[in-house]
Design a protein around this motif. Sequence first.
Motif, PDB file in Angstrom:
ATOM      1  N   GLN A  80     -13.081   3.618  -0.912  1.00 33.46           N
ATOM      2  CA  GLN A  80     -12.380   3.002  -0.692  1.00 33.46           C
ATOM      3  C   GLN A  80     -11.474   3.182   0.035  1.00 33.46           C
ATOM      4  OE1 GLN A  80     -12.445   2.848  -4.620  1.00 33.46           O
ATOM      5  NE2 GLN A  80     -10.257   2.956  -4.699  1.00 33.46           N
ATOM      6  N   THR A  81     -10.818   1.897   0.186  1.00 33.65           N
ATOM      7  CA  THR A  81      -9.944   1.404   1.135  1.00 33.65           C
ATOM      8  C   THR A  81      -8.955   2.637   1.708  1.00 33.65           C
ATOM      9  OG1 THR A  81      -8.785  -0.322   0.507  1.00 33.65           O
ATOM     10  CG2 THR A  81     -10.453  -0.692   1.028  1.00 33.65           C
ATOM     11  N   VAL A  82      -8.316   2.198   2.924  1.00 40.28           N
ATOM     12  CA  VAL A  82      -6.938   3.166   3.134  1.00 40.28           C
ATOM     13  C   VAL A  82      -5.528   2.939   2.087  1.00 40.28           C
ATOM     14  CG1 VAL A  82      -5.099   3.688   5.308  1.00 40.28           C
ATOM     15  CG2 VAL A  82      -7.593   3.016   5.856  1.00 40.28           C
ATOM     16  N   LEU A  83      -5.932   1.293   1.860  1.00 41.67           N
ATOM     17  CA  LEU A  83      -4.753   1.623   1.186  1.00 41.67           C
ATOM     18  C   LEU A  83      -4.726   1.630  -0.817  1.00 41.67           C
ATOM     19  CD1 LEU A  83      -2.039  -0.173   0.797  1.00 41.67           C
ATOM     20  CD2 LEU A  83      -3.069  -2.131  -0.059  1.00 41.67           C
ATOM     21  N   GLN A  84      -5.834   1.644  -1.008  1.00 41.82           N
ATOM     22  CA  GLN A  84      -6.648   2.154  -1.703  1.00 41.82           C
ATOM     23  C   GLN A  84      -6.755   3.754  -1.906  1.00 41.82           C
ATOM     24  OE1 GLN A  84     -10.390   0.468  -1.938  1.00 41.82           O
ATOM     25  NE2 GLN A  84     -10.318  -1.189  -3.613  1.00 41.82           N
ATOM     26  N   ASN A  85      -6.560   4.243  -1.500  1.00 38.12           N
ATOM     27  CA  ASN A  85      -6.360   5.716  -0.866  1.00 38.12           C
ATOM     28  C   ASN A  85      -5.194   6.513  -1.215  1.00 38.12           C
ATOM     29  OD1 ASN A  85      -8.886   8.353  -0.563  1.00 38.12           O
ATOM     30  ND2 ASN A  85      -9.516   6.029   0.948  1.00 38.12           N
ATOM     31  N   VAL A  86      -4.305   5.539  -0.906  1.00 40.46           N
ATOM     32  CA  VAL A  86      -2.685   5.935  -0.678  1.00 40.46           C
ATOM     33  C   VAL A  86      -1.898   5.616  -2.091  1.00 40.46           C
ATOM     34  CG1 VAL A  86      -0.485   5.500  -0.056  1.00 40.46           C
ATOM     35  CG2 VAL A  86      -2.147   5.639   1.621  1.00 40.46           C
ATOM     36  N   ASP A 124       1.113   4.360 -13.599  1.00 41.85           N
ATOM     37  CA  ASP A 124       0.255   3.131 -14.407  1.00 41.85           C
ATOM     38  C   ASP A 124       1.096   2.028 -13.532  1.00 41.85           C
ATOM     39  OD1 ASP A 124      -0.701   1.169 -15.202  1.00 41.85           O
ATOM     40  OD2 ASP A 124       0.464   1.689 -17.331  1.00 41.85           O
ATOM     41  N   VAL A 125       2.027   2.667 -12.484  1.00 40.63           N
ATOM     42  CA  VAL A 125       2.706   1.848 -11.749  1.00 40.63           C
ATOM     43  C   VAL A 125       2.016   0.927 -11.283  1.00 40.63           C
ATOM     44  CG1 VAL A 125       3.967   1.910  -9.525  1.00 40.63           C
ATOM     45  CG2 VAL A 125       3.426   3.832 -10.065  1.00 40.63           C
ATOM     46  N   PRO A 126       2.411  -1.078 -11.607  1.00 37.20           N
ATOM     47  CA  PRO A 126       1.859  -1.899 -11.119  1.00 37.20           C
ATOM     48  C   PRO A 126       1.318  -2.160  -9.929  1.00 37.20           C
ATOM     49  CG  PRO A 126       4.777  -2.726 -12.162  1.00 37.20           C
ATOM     50  CD  PRO A 126       4.041  -0.826 -11.842  1.00 37.20           C
ATOM     51  N   LYS A 127       0.168  -2.814 -10.031  1.00 42.08           N
ATOM     52  CA  LYS A 127      -0.942  -3.188  -8.977  1.00 42.08           C
ATOM     53  C   LYS A 127       0.228  -3.708  -7.824  1.00 42.08           C
ATOM     54  CE  LYS A 127      -4.482  -5.205  -7.224  1.00 42.08           C
ATOM     55  NZ  LYS A 127      -5.959  -6.494  -7.610  1.00 42.08           N
ATOM     56  N   GLU A 128       0.864  -4.301  -8.353  1.00 43.40           N
ATOM     57  CA  GLU A 128       1.713  -5.254  -6.710  1.00 43.40           C
ATOM     58  C   GLU A 128       2.953  -4.388  -6.268  1.00 43.40           C
ATOM     59  OE1 GLU A 128       5.072  -8.701  -5.665  1.00 43.40           O
ATOM     60  OE2 GLU A 128       3.541  -8.721  -7.830  1.00 43.40           O
ATOM     61  N   GLU A 129       3.467  -3.757  -7.324  1.00 42.72           N
ATOM     62  CA  GLU A 129       4.424  -2.459  -6.813  1.00 42.72           C
ATOM     63  C   GLU A 129       3.104  -0.964  -5.632  1.00 42.72           C
ATOM     64  OE1 GLU A 129       7.690   0.803  -8.039  1.00 42.72           O
ATOM     65  OE2 GLU A 129       7.070  -0.738  -9.311  1.00 42.72           O
ATOM     66  N   ARG A 130       1.954  -1.061  -6.131  1.00 42.27           N
ATOM     67  CA  ARG A 130       1.622   0.460  -6.064  1.00 42.27           C
ATOM     68  C   ARG A 130       1.237  -0.188  -4.606  1.00 42.27           C
ATOM     69  NH1 ARG A 130      -1.979   0.456 -10.624  1.00 42.27           N
ATOM     70  NH2 ARG A 130      -3.523  -0.444  -9.346  1.00 42.27           N
ATOM     71  N   GLU A 131       0.731  -1.143  -4.500  1.00 34.58           N
ATOM     72  CA  GLU A 131      -0.010  -1.991  -2.975  1.00 34.58           C
ATOM     73  C   GLU A 131       1.701  -1.661  -2.231  1.00 34.58           C
ATOM     74  OE1 GLU A 131      -1.837  -5.463  -3.571  1.00 34.58           O
ATOM     75  OE2 GLU A 131      -3.492  -4.518  -4.337  1.00 34.58           O
ATOM     76  N   LYS A 132       2.821  -2.612  -2.182  1.00 32.76           N
ATOM     77  CA  LYS A 132       3.887  -2.736  -1.375  1.00 32.76           C
ATOM     78  C   LYS A 132       4.038  -1.007  -1.069  1.00 32.76           C
ATOM     79  CE  LYS A 132       8.389  -4.250  -1.952  1.00 32.76           C
ATOM     80  NZ  LYS A 132       9.612  -5.096  -2.653  1.00 32.76           N
ATOM     81  N   ARG A 133       4.526  -0.202  -2.052  1.00 33.93           N
ATOM     82  CA  ARG A 133       4.609   1.283  -1.655  1.00 33.93           C
ATOM     83  C   ARG A 133       3.677   2.355  -0.624  1.00 33.93           C
ATOM     84  NH1 ARG A 133       6.716   3.967  -7.375  1.00 33.93           N
ATOM     85  NH2 ARG A 133       6.313   5.721  -5.767  1.00 33.93           N
ATOM     86  N   ALA A 134       2.174   1.746  -0.628  1.00 38.51           N
ATOM     87  CA  ALA A 134       1.923   2.527  -0.392  1.00 38.51           C
ATOM     88  C   ALA A 134       1.557   1.433   1.545  1.00 38.51           C
ATOM     89  CB  ALA A 134      -0.328   1.977  -0.927  1.00 38.51           C
ATOM     90  N   ALA A 135       1.929   0.164   1.613  1.00 42.48           N
ATOM     91  CA  ALA A 135       2.091  -0.379   2.340  1.00 42.48           C
ATOM     92  C   ALA A 135       2.825   0.184   3.458  1.00 42.48           C
ATOM     93  CB  ALA A 135       1.991  -1.985   2.853  1.00 42.48           C
ATOM     94  N   ALA A 136       4.142   0.450   3.057  1.00 42.41           N
ATOM     95  CA  ALA A 136       5.219   0.783   3.914  1.00 42.41           C
ATOM     96  C   ALA A 136       4.785   2.335   3.674  1.00 42.41           C
ATOM     97  CB  ALA A 136       6.730   1.247   2.150  1.00 42.41           C
ATOM     98  N   ALA A 137       4.508   3.042   3.268  1.00 35.55           N
ATOM     99  CA  ALA A 137       4.149   5.091   3.232  1.00 35.55           C
ATOM    100  C   ALA A 137       3.030   4.301   4.446  1.00 35.55           C
ATOM    101  CB  ALA A 137       3.169   5.107   2.548  1.00 35.55           C
ATOM    102  N   LEU A 138       1.798   3.566   4.629  1.00 35.07           N
ATOM    103  CA  LEU A 138       1.129   3.490   5.311  1.00 35.07           C
ATOM    104  C   LEU A 138       1.697   3.146   7.365  1.00 35.07           C
ATOM    105  CD1 LEU A 138      -2.176   2.399   4.189  1.00 35.07           C
ATOM    106  CD2 LEU A 138      -1.659   4.600   5.138  1.00 35.07           C
ATOM    107  N   GLU A 139       2.635   2.810   6.931  1.00 38.24           N
ATOM    108  CA  GLU A 139       3.716   1.950   7.997  1.00 38.24           C
ATOM    109  C   GLU A 139       4.187   2.889   8.831  1.00 38.24           C
ATOM    110  OE1 GLU A 139       6.728  -1.568   8.985  1.00 38.24           O
ATOM    111  OE2 GLU A 139       6.861  -1.427   7.163  1.00 38.24           O
ATOM    112  N   LYS A 140       4.557   4.052   7.695  1.00 37.78           N
ATOM    113  CA  LYS A 140       5.665   4.834   7.499  1.00 37.78           C
ATOM    114  C   LYS A 140       5.017   5.950   8.998  1.00 37.78           C
ATOM    115  CE  LYS A 140       8.605   8.457   6.530  1.00 37.78           C
ATOM    116  NZ  LYS A 140       9.497   8.523   5.092  1.00 37.78           N
ATOM    117  N   VAL A 141       4.254   6.150   8.654  1.00 39.06           N
ATOM    118  CA  VAL A 141       2.942   6.990   9.579  1.00 39.06           C
ATOM    119  C   VAL A 141       2.122   5.993  10.887  1.00 39.06           C
ATOM    120  CG1 VAL A 141       2.453   8.399   7.655  1.00 39.06           C
ATOM    121  CG2 VAL A 141       0.092   6.850   7.710  1.00 39.06           C
TER     122      VAL A 141
END
Length: 865
Positions: free
Chosen positions: A98-104, A112-129
């Motif tokens: 899986q990609t980094v974004l997919q892992n997170v 069942d969080v919508p895909k768009e929201e999942r990617e948005k929150r995952a990207a924000a978490a990765l940005e935080k680290v």
Amino acid sequence: MLKLEHLVKDYYTGDEIVHAIRDLSVTFRDNEFVSILGPSGCGKTTLLNIIGGLDNYNSGNLIINGRSTRDYTDKDWDTYRNHRIGFVFQSYNLIMHQTVLQNVALSMALTDVPKEEREKRAAAALEKVGLKDQLNKKPTQMSGGQMQRVAIARALVNDPEILLADEPTGALDSHTSVQIMDLLKEIAQDRLVIMVTHNPELAQSYSTRIIRLKDGEIVSDSDPAADEEEVQNARGSLKKPSMKFRTALSLSFNNLLTKKGRTLLTAFAGSIGIIGIGLIMSLSNGMQGYIDRVEQDTMTSYPISIEDNTMDMSVLMSAMMTGSDEEKQPYDGTVRSRAFADKLLGSIADTEKNNLTAFRKYLQSPEGKELKETASAIEYNYGITMHVYNEHAQGDKLVTVSPNGLMEELGMSDMISLRNQFMGGMSSSMPGSEVWKALPAEDSLRDQEYELLDGRWPESEEEVMLEVDENGEISDFTLYSLGLMNQSELVQNYRDLQAQKTDEIEPGDPVSFASDELLGMEFTLVPNSDLYRKVGDIWVNESGDEEFVADAVKEDGRTLKIAGIMKPKETSLGTPHTMGGVWYDRSLETWLRDEGKNSDIVKEQMEHKDINVFTGRKFGDSTELSAADLTPEQQMVLASMSQQELMDYMASYNDAANATYDSNLAKLGIYDEDTPTSIELYADTFEDKEKIGDLITVYNEQQQAEGNDANVISYNDTVGAMMSGVSDIINIISYVLMAFVGISLVVSSIMIGIITYISVLERVKEIGILRAMGASKRDVSNVFNAETFIIGLLSGLLGVGLTVLLNIPISLVIQKVTGVAGIARMPVAGGVILVLVELVLTMVAGLIPAQMAARKDPVQALRSE
């Protein structure tokens, strides 16, 4: 607030018990950074796993926000891990395919969080680290420090209350370790962070509290929490995690992409059974299609024919084939007779009269709708004899085309008549048949049987068609009969052969005609009523008087022209054999009837229904003519006749003596549309033909129930009886072959199950990671069910696709050997069914490995390599 009371955890290794946790009690604050120190084997990781819900305790209690976990179900623990716990492991435990974004984002997919929201929150978490620009990389493309940051981002993305870190810097260098610890310290400002470490310096530098363990017990606690500090921090009702099947498909698909070669080989192996069954199904389908075409061609050539008088052909065939019904005795020196002639004559005499008037009325009624719709076409025949002549025949003689005058000239008319009595409609294609025939009344049936070669189809009753074979040839017999070759020469040669003036008839030179010579060629139709002359009170048939006929042709005849040239259509059985002939449109029969109704003889017969116009006597009076019965006028007419003419007159009179009112009208070309002499029911398939037979049986039973036994229909279907079992034989052979090949399908499915089990062994750590994120046992099972689903679907599609490709050369080989094209054809529905069958078998084969994966201990799974 997290609280442990008298917690005990024991492991059983063989006959020994390992006490991992011994009566441990501790309380954790909602916001603190706790480091747990101690030597290896002191229970640090076990304690962390119990707090994280990955491992169960034997006794004591784990209290979360004031609620005991003693009555937690598996679903409760899954929800707890997904919403309240975040894990950071020493070995990162990322899913490598899986990609980094997919892992997170994966943990959010469980709720069942919508895909768009999942990617948005995952990207924000990765940005935080600090990994904003690494979203689409695979873990294998990153350093250890970057992978640990990904693990921290994954742990934080669901905003858990507790972050559990098991040796988070154990695999990192000192510089990277400091970065990770700074990040954990920042995280601990608003949540509980519990870290297990062997490094006391990191613990002293970053932790707000240090707990030391030894032999499963707390030996020191730098800042124990007092009871009065307990805080209830419940989030309310939390959504239970449940992985969507499409998420499981995504995980499995990405995993299979890392093993493309093995996946394709597995799918190909699984498709072998499908290919075998698919090829059998293709050949069976092609054969069935060929049989269907043969059926349709056969049904067109041999419809169900219901005659007004029907002879039971089964009795005749039985007499010819089986002989006597008496018990057989071996030869004992005595020669005995065997019944044949009696049976034969009995079968001829035992004819049944069909009430076709009632049956036609039934076909036209709502009750007969099903029978009418089952038949592809229905033809009504009225037994009309047309008198057609060729004034422009080869030679000087007027040729009688219909009825066929050639047979009369050759002296074979009586023999043909007798043969027709025995053979019925089966003789229609034998020499002596009429060369003047009626086209099907329905254009669809005509177009199904014949192909236009030149000219056009008839557009009015005076236009006729010339039939040739597939090579554009017509038999010389037909050409003589039509007057296109010199009939007199053939007759003379035949007479010379009979008189032994010659040993054989030399075939004449082949003749040929340009289409322009034939198109527009004329024949003359004379109304039947115009061939009779009134003598006194009776009407005399003058069709044998050449001079009278010649005058009738010139004065009363209607000119008919050839409008087109046609040939029988080629069928799956090949092009039907034909001797050729002229075919007229059925509308000509209507014209003939209307002309006859206006004639004096017909009017006279209709006005006097009880008097036979050919004898002047009442119908039923069969007394032969004598001189005393003749009027003076008749005697004068007869006196002027030659001896042969007189004999013909007397024969005609005596034949007419046994006539009926209806037979007289039929002889004059008058018919009633409601009273056909035969009805032909066409069917496209044997199934339809059998259904027609069943519906006729229903009709017969209905008539018998109503007391109308005279309306019961009897018919013969010899051809249908001989060929009806062909389809069943093909189907039986196909099913047997499919059963044998089906064994390979089952074996390949078992093999896929084994491959799935291997995949389970390869993905054990992934199982542990999913469980740590809150995936349930069912979710884990679905991940591997999704993998078998993909492999099964790929196997099915591959098998069907390869079958379609193999059908091409197979069909070409069969076509070259047999001449039958397109014999291997995969039916669309069959292809879909095969894919579904492969899918189901593969899924069933993968159920056991999937269940094994679901039962994996998450702690043991995370420790696997």
